[in-house]
Design a protein around this motif. Structure first.
Motif, PDB file in Angstrom:
ATOM      1  N   ASN A  59     -11.773  -0.013 -24.340  1.00  0.00           N
ATOM      2  CA  ASN A  59     -10.604   0.778 -24.710  1.00  0.00           C
ATOM      3  C   ASN A  59      -9.514   0.611 -23.661  1.00  0.00           C
ATOM      4  OD1 ASN A  59     -11.866   1.839 -27.014  1.00  0.00           O
ATOM      5  ND2 ASN A  59     -12.810   3.479 -25.809  1.00  0.00           N
ATOM      6  N   ALA A  60      -8.265   0.668 -24.109  1.00  0.00           N
ATOM      7  CA  ALA A  60      -7.139   0.586 -23.182  1.00  0.00           C
ATOM      8  C   ALA A  60      -7.097   1.860 -22.348  1.00  0.00           C
ATOM      9  CB  ALA A  60      -5.841   0.404 -23.957  1.00  0.00           C
ATOM     10  N   VAL A  61      -7.022   1.708 -21.044  1.00  0.00           N
ATOM     11  CA  VAL A  61      -7.062   2.868 -20.142  1.00  0.00           C
ATOM     12  C   VAL A  61      -5.840   2.953 -19.244  1.00  0.00           C
ATOM     13  CG1 VAL A  61      -9.578   3.025 -20.122  1.00  0.00           C
ATOM     14  CG2 VAL A  61      -8.414   1.536 -18.463  1.00  0.00           C
ATOM     15  N   ALA A  62      -5.111   1.853 -19.051  1.00  0.00           N
ATOM     16  CA  ALA A  62      -3.984   1.881 -18.122  1.00  0.00           C
ATOM     17  C   ALA A  62      -3.043   0.731 -18.428  1.00  0.00           C
ATOM     18  CB  ALA A  62      -4.466   1.805 -16.671  1.00  0.00           C
ATOM     19  N   LEU A  63      -1.876   0.793 -17.797  1.00  0.00           N
ATOM     20  CA  LEU A  63      -0.906  -0.288 -17.842  1.00  0.00           C
ATOM     21  C   LEU A  63      -0.830  -0.915 -16.457  1.00  0.00           C
ATOM     22  CD1 LEU A  63       2.041   1.310 -19.881  1.00  0.00           C
ATOM     23  CD2 LEU A  63       0.314  -0.292 -20.710  1.00  0.00           C
ATOM     24  N   ALA A  64      -0.963  -2.223 -16.381  1.00  0.00           N
ATOM     25  CA  ALA A  64      -0.838  -2.950 -15.121  1.00  0.00           C
ATOM     26  C   ALA A  64       0.618  -3.385 -14.977  1.00  0.00           C
ATOM     27  CB  ALA A  64      -1.768  -4.157 -15.095  1.00  0.00           C
ATOM     28  N   LEU A  65       1.319  -2.790 -14.013  1.00  0.00           N
ATOM     29  CA  LEU A  65       2.764  -2.962 -13.924  1.00  0.00           C
ATOM     30  C   LEU A  65       3.161  -3.605 -12.605  1.00  0.00           C
ATOM     31  CD1 LEU A  65       3.682   0.656 -15.116  1.00  0.00           C
ATOM     32  CD2 LEU A  65       3.574  -1.399 -16.522  1.00  0.00           C
ATOM     33  N   ASN A  67      -1.591   0.146 -11.396  1.00  0.00           N
ATOM     34  CA  ASN A  67      -2.096   0.736 -12.637  1.00  0.00           C
ATOM     35  C   ASN A  67      -1.459   2.101 -12.886  1.00  0.00           C
ATOM     36  OD1 ASN A  67      -3.755  -1.389 -13.368  1.00  0.00           O
ATOM     37  ND2 ASN A  67      -5.536  -0.557 -12.294  1.00  0.00           N
ATOM     38  N   LEU A  68      -0.984   2.291 -14.103  1.00  0.00           N
ATOM     39  CA  LEU A  68      -0.453   3.578 -14.552  1.00  0.00           C
ATOM     40  C   LEU A  68      -1.367   4.076 -15.668  1.00  0.00           C
ATOM     41  CD1 LEU A  68       1.957   5.624 -14.347  1.00  0.00           C
ATOM     42  CD2 LEU A  68       2.946   4.405 -16.295  1.00  0.00           C
ATOM     43  N   PRO A  69      -2.117   5.150 -15.448  1.00  0.00           N
ATOM     44  CA  PRO A  69      -3.043   5.622 -16.487  1.00  0.00           C
ATOM     45  C   PRO A  69      -2.306   5.978 -17.780  1.00  0.00           C
ATOM     46  CG  PRO A  69      -3.451   6.712 -14.382  1.00  0.00           C
ATOM     47  CD  PRO A  69      -2.162   5.978 -14.229  1.00  0.00           C
ATOM     48  N   ALA A 104       0.824  -1.211   0.000  1.00  0.00           N
ATOM     49  CA  ALA A 104       0.000   0.000   0.000  1.00  0.00           C
ATOM     50  C   ALA A 104       0.857   1.259   0.000  1.00  0.00           C
ATOM     51  CB  ALA A 104      -0.949  -0.011   1.198  1.00  0.00           C
ATOM     52  N   ILE A 105       1.972   1.237   0.716  1.00  0.00           N
ATOM     53  CA  ILE A 105       2.786   2.455   0.789  1.00  0.00           C
ATOM     54  C   ILE A 105       3.663   2.641  -0.444  1.00  0.00           C
ATOM     55  CG2 ILE A 105       2.846   2.270   3.297  1.00  0.00           C
ATOM     56  CD1 ILE A 105       5.785   1.415   3.075  1.00  0.00           C
ATOM     57  N   PHE A 106       3.864   1.595  -1.245  1.00  0.00           N
ATOM     58  CA  PHE A 106       4.780   1.686  -2.382  1.00  0.00           C
ATOM     59  C   PHE A 106       4.352   2.761  -3.391  1.00  0.00           C
ATOM     60  CE2 PHE A 106       6.126   0.259  -6.646  1.00  0.00           C
ATOM     61  CZ  PHE A 106       7.498   0.342  -6.468  1.00  0.00           C
ATOM     62  N   PRO A 107       3.116   2.762  -3.899  1.00  0.00           N
ATOM     63  CA  PRO A 107       2.751   3.814  -4.861  1.00  0.00           C
ATOM     64  C   PRO A 107       2.758   5.210  -4.247  1.00  0.00           C
ATOM     65  CG  PRO A 107       0.818   2.534  -4.239  1.00  0.00           C
ATOM     66  CD  PRO A 107       2.002   1.819  -3.674  1.00  0.00           C
ATOM     67  N   GLN A 108       2.461   5.307  -2.945  1.00  0.00           N
ATOM     68  CA  GLN A 108       2.515   6.624  -2.301  1.00  0.00           C
ATOM     69  C   GLN A 108       3.956   7.116  -2.176  1.00  0.00           C
ATOM     70  OE1 GLN A 108      -0.187   6.926   1.188  1.00  0.00           O
ATOM     71  NE2 GLN A 108      -0.777   4.820   0.723  1.00  0.00           N
ATOM     72  N   LEU A 109       4.875   6.183  -1.940  1.00  0.00           N
ATOM     73  CA  LEU A 109       6.293   6.553  -1.907  1.00  0.00           C
ATOM     74  C   LEU A 109       6.760   7.001  -3.283  1.00  0.00           C
ATOM     75  CD1 LEU A 109       9.020   6.730  -0.498  1.00  0.00           C
ATOM     76  CD2 LEU A 109       9.332   4.274  -0.930  1.00  0.00           C
ATOM     77  N   ILE A 110       6.328   6.320  -4.333  1.00  0.00           N
ATOM     78  CA  ILE A 110       6.691   6.709  -5.700  1.00  0.00           C
ATOM     79  C   ILE A 110       6.175   8.118  -5.993  1.00  0.00           C
ATOM     80  CG2 ILE A 110       6.316   6.206  -8.137  1.00  0.00           C
ATOM     81  CD1 ILE A 110       8.212   4.263  -6.887  1.00  0.00           C
ATOM     82  N   ASN A 111       4.939   8.385  -5.636  1.00  0.00           N
ATOM     83  CA  ASN A 111       4.370   9.715  -5.885  1.00  0.00           C
ATOM     84  C   ASN A 111       5.116  10.785  -5.100  1.00  0.00           C
ATOM     85  OD1 ASN A 111       2.402   8.677  -7.586  1.00  0.00           O
ATOM     86  ND2 ASN A 111       0.922   8.380  -5.933  1.00  0.00           N
ATOM     87  N   PHE A 145       6.795  -0.375 -12.484  1.00  0.00           N
ATOM     88  CA  PHE A 145       6.102   0.843 -12.044  1.00  0.00           C
ATOM     89  C   PHE A 145       7.112   1.922 -11.653  1.00  0.00           C
ATOM     90  CE2 PHE A 145       3.681   3.353  -8.852  1.00  0.00           C
ATOM     91  CZ  PHE A 145       2.603   3.719  -9.653  1.00  0.00           C
ATOM     92  N   TYR A 146       8.172   1.525 -10.960  1.00  0.00           N
ATOM     93  CA  TYR A 146       9.196   2.501 -10.587  1.00  0.00           C
ATOM     94  C   TYR A 146       9.933   3.025 -11.825  1.00  0.00           C
ATOM     95  CZ  TYR A 146      13.498   4.528  -8.828  1.00  0.00           C
ATOM     96  OH  TYR A 146      14.543   5.384  -8.599  1.00  0.00           O
TER      97      TYR A 146
END
Length: 773
Positions: free
Chosen positions: A135-141, A100-102, A39-46, A146-147
């Protein structure tokens, strides 16, 4: 414990950088894989890659020169085997974990490609579609991908503040990632080894483009055992899995697709362009980073024949093919849109790196990564030279040499070649194309193509059977006819415009235009010699007389600047003379045809096809031909480039002090300036008068507009940063210290009293009308 991890994480985000990195390292190393880490990983990336006006880490602003301590901390945390990647590898234990990366966050070119379904095979197992619209909306990484995506996107994102990109942390990390995940040594594994990860599915092999067997049927597929997992009888099964090279594949594909994206626009997508891209054109730091990428891929791909059984052999073969096609369109776009200034050398050096793979057969980006250790080393200096083994590369990338050259030359037709930086750029260009074998090979390829012009778009197989080419197309005793079809196909594939028609360089039709170009260089050489004589005469006159000697003794003249200008002026004629010989050989001209010309060379530029081919307006051309003597600095006076007679550290420190005082007391300064009493006159002696400054800013359509800003009355301490001022202050202190044993505080008090008396006297005289206001 679960709540404790989340609490510690959110708490440490508010810490200073040093404490934040220590706390995050502790959390990463002491925590086992859990839902909370996920859970904290994408918040750390942001948080890491947030924009500079928010709470980001400032990867593009923290540099080796400005803050070495923070720079080292960031590098140690984000390096390939640092805490950040240890977190990624911990999260990889769950192969089903995806973030997910939009698609909207991707560069427009890549976004539109993915939405249309014409994406490379690399993205096929990543696309996420909307259940309703399909339609394609995001990439599942996965966490690693993701990093890497967010790291690459950080370079192309809009940055409102100018970054110190020459030695910034981002650039150093980009070099580290390239050297670690794309090692030049075929036997060097990518560490740490991840044997059990199964989150990457096998994919179809990428299409081979430049050197595939020519056929009228659909293109054949590469036999790349490590990319697609295709079976190969001669390769051990353990070397066939994609999972052994998927990290290298991610870094390669993502860096190329994101960094080399071309943000073109037209009447149809201009609204989308303006909405999503504030800073559409490439920044200098991006061009420099792309150049490092090009150089390293040359080095990475050069090893693909050293050990055919190595795990990454197929990836090394594919890397250069992927890079060259994208780099061609990227450089072509940059050449067409870059401003007419000396910073164009960044784009030109990128192009010259692309077309000289023989210079980067070894790991050549170390000197870019560690510039402080290679100050005396010439860029890209290797013992490798162009030989017959690179003939195929030249043929496969024929448009990168000829088509871009025809875009670059017109820029120099409208530039002042007597300028030192412009002369150096043109010298570099001539030196590269005057290398042995290069122009003869290009000239021979072009000749064979235009002689069979009627079959330009004919099938490549028929071109192999052309007897005329078999007998005539050779160079240095080596038959080159087999490369003609490759060069012709490269022209048609890389220039996909339906109405494209190749315009040859080495023909009788272009000979006069080439002669005009070399004559312009000769005219600039004559003008630079005349300018050098005038500068030397003016400097000699400045040093004559008693007053000049007195100012020289007091160090009141900026002699360092004059000496530097004189040294540059002395080099310009030599550069232009060598350049003239280079291009005479490149175009096959007789030097006896270069008759003395008027240095202005107005008619040469007027009637040259190089000038007519450009998209520059005639007004800009006319302005650039002559040397304007009325050019003045229009920006903030306190932000003028630091001169050689000033102390860099002192000027920057005084600017910070003055900026802080202006910020706190701006209203008081304005009120004092507007008063008509005695204190108003005093304020006008101390403060800088209000003024209007101008700067250039690009809008969404990449047009430069002049932006005006009104500066109020303000305090400026810039004059205190001159070396002469520091020298005389020190001399005065030593004098009082030796003869009167005065302390430093007393000396500062004396200086303040003298300054105050001078200011009050001038203010009184102006108040009484004795002096002019």
């Amino acid at each position: 414990m679960a709540l404790d991890i989340m609490t510690r994480f959110y708490t440490c985000l508010n810490y200073p950088l040093l404490d934040k990195l220590r706390a995050l390292t502790t959390i990463i190393d002491q925590s086992s894989p859990s839902k909370d880490l996920q859970a904290i990983f994408p918040q750390l990336i942001n948080n890491i890659f947030a924009s500079s006006f928010s709470n980001g880490w400032g990867l593009r602003s923290v540099s080796w020169d400005t803050d070495r301590y923070e720079y080292e901390l960031l590098i140690s945390f984000l390096e390939p085997q640092g805490p950040m990647f240890r977190l990624c590898y911990k999260l990889l234990l769950d192969p089903q974990l995806k973030y997910n990366l939009p698609l909207s966050s991707l560069p427009m070119e890549l976004q539109m490609t993915l939405e249309r379904g014409r994406c490379p095979q690399f993205y096929m197992d990543m696309l996420t579609t909307d259940q309703q619209s399909l339609n394609a909306v995001a990439l599942a990484l996965n966490p690693f991908d993701f990093y890497i995506f967010n790291f690459a996107l950080h370079l192309v994102s809009y940055s409102p503040n100018k970054s110190s990109w020459e030695n910034c942390a981002y650039f150093a990390l980009a070099c580290d990632y390239l050297m670690h995940f794309l090692p030049s040594d075929p036997n060097a594994p990518v560490l740490p080894h991840i044997p059990n990860y199964s989150g990457k599915v096998h994919m179809a092999a990428p299409l081979q483009t430049a050197n595939r067997p020519f056929s009228q049927h659909s293109p054949s597929l590469l036999i790349i055992p490590d990319l697609p997992g295709i079976s190969n009888q001669h390769t051990p099964p353990q070397n066939q899995t994609r999972n052994e090279v998927w990290r290298s594949e991610t870094v390669l594909q993502v860096f190329i697709d994101v960094w080399m994206s071309v943000e073109q626009f037209n009447a149809r997508n201009i609204e989308m362009y303006q909405k999503n891209y504030i800073n559409a054109n490439s920044s200098p730091e991006r061009v420099r980073t792309v150049r490092v990428l090009v150089k390293h891929i040359h080095s990475f791909s050069a090893k693909h024949l050293s050990d055919p059984a190595c795990r990454s052999d197929g990836l090394r073969t594919y890397a250069r093919q992927l890079m060259c096609a994208r780099a061609y369109h990227y450089i072509k776009h940059m050449v067409s849109t870059w401003p007419l200034d000396a910073s164009f050398r960044l784009v030109m050096e990128l192009w010259l790196s692309l077309i000289q793979p023989w210079r980067y057969t070894d790991n050549a980006i170390n000197q870019d990564r560690f510039p402080q250790r290679n100050n005396n080393q010439e860029e890209g200096s290797t013992h490798a030279a162009l030989d017959a083994s690179f003939t195929q590369y030249i043929a496969e990338n024929f448009p990168a040499y000829t088509c871009i050259l025809q875009l670059v030359l017109p820029r120099f037709m409208v530039l002042d070649l007597t300028s030192y930086k412009n002369a150096v750029m043109l010298f570099r260009l001539g030196k590269v194309f005057s290398q042995q074998h290069l122009v003869p090979i290009l000239k021979g390829l072009e000749k064979a193509i235009i002689e069979n012009n009627s079959g330009f778009y004919a099938s490549p197989e028929s071109s192999f059977n052309t007897s005329a080419l078999d007998s005539s197309f050779s160079y240095n005793g080596m038959a080159l006819h087999k490369w003609v079809a490759i060069a012709r196909q490269a022209l048609s594939e890389l220039n996909m415009s339906p109405n494209f028609e190749y315009e040859p360089i080495w023909t009788e039709y272009k000979k006069q235009h080439s002669l005009d170009f070399v004559k312009k260089i000769y005219a600039a050489k004559l003008a630079s010699e005349k300018h050098l004589e005038e500068l030397e005469k003016r400097m000699n006159q400045q040093h004559k007389g008693l007053w000049a000697s007195f100012k020289h003794w007091l160090m009141l003249n900026p002699e360092d600047e004059d000496s530097q200008a004189l040294e540059e002026c002395k080099k310009v004629p030599n550069y232009l003379n060598a350049t003239m010989h280079f291009f005479a050989d490149i175009f096959g001209l007789q030097e006896s045809s270069l008759v003395p010309l008027d240095p202005v060379a107005e008619d040469i530029t007027e009637h040259s096809s190089f000038a007519n081919q450009t998209q520059f307006s005639q007004s800009i051309t006319n302005k650039l031909r002559g040397k304007s003597r009325s050019i003045t600095y229009m920006g903030d006076p306190d932000l003028m480039p630091i001169a050689t007679y000033e102390s860099t550290i002192l000027v920057r420190m005084l600017y910070q002090i003055a900026s802080r005082l202006n910020e706190v007391y701006q209203d008081e300064f304005t009120n004092l300036w507007n008063r008509n009493d005695f204190w108003g006159h005093v304020a006008r002696e101390i403060l800088q008068q209000p003024c209007t400054v101008h700067s250039y800013a690009r809008d969404a359509t990449n047009h430069q507009n002049i932006v005006s800003q009104n500066l109020p009355a303000r305090l400026s301490l810039r004059k205190l940063g001159s070396q002469a001022f520091v020298f005389w202050v020190v001399v005065g202190y030593l004098f009082l210290r030796i003869f009167y044993s005065a302390s430093g505080v007393f000396y500062i008090f004396i200086l303040f009293i003298m300054w105050a008396c001078l200011v009050l006297t001038k203010a009184t005289c102006k108040k009484l009308g004795i002096m002019r206001v």
